[in-house]
Design a protein around this motif. Structure first.
Motif, mmCIF file in Angstrom:
data_model
loop_
_atom_site.group_PDB
_atom_site.id
_atom_site.type_symbol
_atom_site.label_atom_id
_atom_site.label_comp_id
_atom_site.label_asym_id
_atom_site.label_seq_id
_atom_site.Cartn_x
_atom_site.Cartn_y
_atom_site.Cartn_z
ATOM 1 N N SER A 132 3.364 3.953 57.449
ATOM 2 C CA SER A 132 2.646 5.081 58.049
ATOM 3 C C SER A 132 1.312 4.622 58.627
ATOM 4 O O SER A 132 0.638 3.751 58.068
ATOM 5 N N MET A 192 -4.217 10.155 57.741
ATOM 6 C CA MET A 192 -2.961 9.501 58.073
ATOM 7 C C MET A 192 -2.207 10.337 59.093
ATOM 8 O O MET A 192 -2.523 11.513 59.306
ATOM 9 N N VAL A 221 -2.471 4.857 59.188
ATOM 10 C CA VAL A 221 -3.558 5.395 58.372
ATOM 11 C C VAL A 221 -4.908 4.970 58.953
ATOM 12 O O VAL A 221 -4.995 4.005 59.726
ATOM 13 N N TRP A 232 -9.347 5.552 51.971
ATOM 14 C CA TRP A 232 -8.310 6.162 52.814
ATOM 15 C C TRP A 232 -8.728 7.591 53.135
ATOM 16 O O TRP A 232 -8.933 8.406 52.244
#
Length: 234
Positions: free
Chosen positions: A50, A71, A52, A68
């Motif tokens: 994915s 996303m 991100v 993080w």
């Protein structure tokens, strides 16, 4: 809420131990470990590969420099950092985007109440009346356009519902605000199949007089804002 610096892009390798995520950075192909500020299961948001985006801290004492933040999932940008919802709801309140909660004289964060708990936001009116606001982050979407909470069993969430009910019993106003950190959901429902106990506690809290509202987010790589209407299917 604006990000303090441009986000760094990459590809997810894996998310593990709840608070860790390995990511391959686009800029040089290196693999780093980022902090994942999200205690939930992140159901549907952990697919390896994915796309991100991470923030980079300039704090020299931090062990993990990257966090993080965003996303790409289901064709939309999704905010996954659960440290942001309280601030996002505070900004929405100050901008009048939740009209049912407007007109208060003061706003305080993280005020002690209940049994060893802290309320996310405490609003006080000119007359001294108190409104207790609990904020829950939402980013689970199993059906297109439908956000669901929770994405894992949350005994703590059920406890908060009981404490909000107690505030109503004491003569205060108590409110649950679901903050949907994605722009592609116009409705919100409970994931009773994931946590039946939470669903039962939620029904009891509504019966006791706890109010419920939901607001969705515009998510970009520059920042996140709680600006989108979300209808309740609860």
């Amino acid at each position: 809420m604006k990000f303090s610096a441009p986000l760094v892009s990459g590809r997810l390798v894996k998310r593990y131990k709840r608070f860790l995520a390995d990511v391959i950075l686009d800029e040089d192909g290196s693999e780093i470990t980022a902090h994942c500020a999200n205690p939930g299961s992140m159901l549907g948001l952990k697919q390896p590969g994915s796309r991100v985006w991470l923030s980079l801290s300039d704090n020299p004492s931090r062990k993990l420099k990257y966090s993080w933040e965003v996303m790409e999932a289901d064709g939309a940008l999704v905010g996954i950092n659960t440290a942001h919802p309280n601030k996002l709801v505070e900004e929405a309140l100050e901008a009048g985007r939740i009209p049912e909660l407007s007109g208060y004289a003061s706003l305080r964060r993280e005020v002690k109440y209940g049994k060893n708990s802290r309320i996310d936001i405490l609003l006080e009116g000119e007359d001294g009346g108190l409104t207790y606001v609990e904020v829950k982050n939402v980013h689970l979407m199993r059906e297109a356009g439908l956000a669901e909470f929770p994405d894992s069993v949350t005994a703590r969430g059920a406890k908060h519902l009981g404490e909000l009910s107690e505030m109503v019993a004491q003569g205060h106003r108590a409110v649950m605000v679901f903050l949907v950190q994605r722009p592609d959901c116009s409705r919100l429902s409970l994931a009773a199949d994931i946590d039946p106990a939470y669903a039962a506690a939620f029904s009891a809290a509504k019966e006791a007089g706890v109010e419920v509202y939901a607001i969705g987010c515009s998510v970009t790589l520059d920042g996140i804002e709680a600006v989108l209407p979300v209808n309740l299917d609860v």
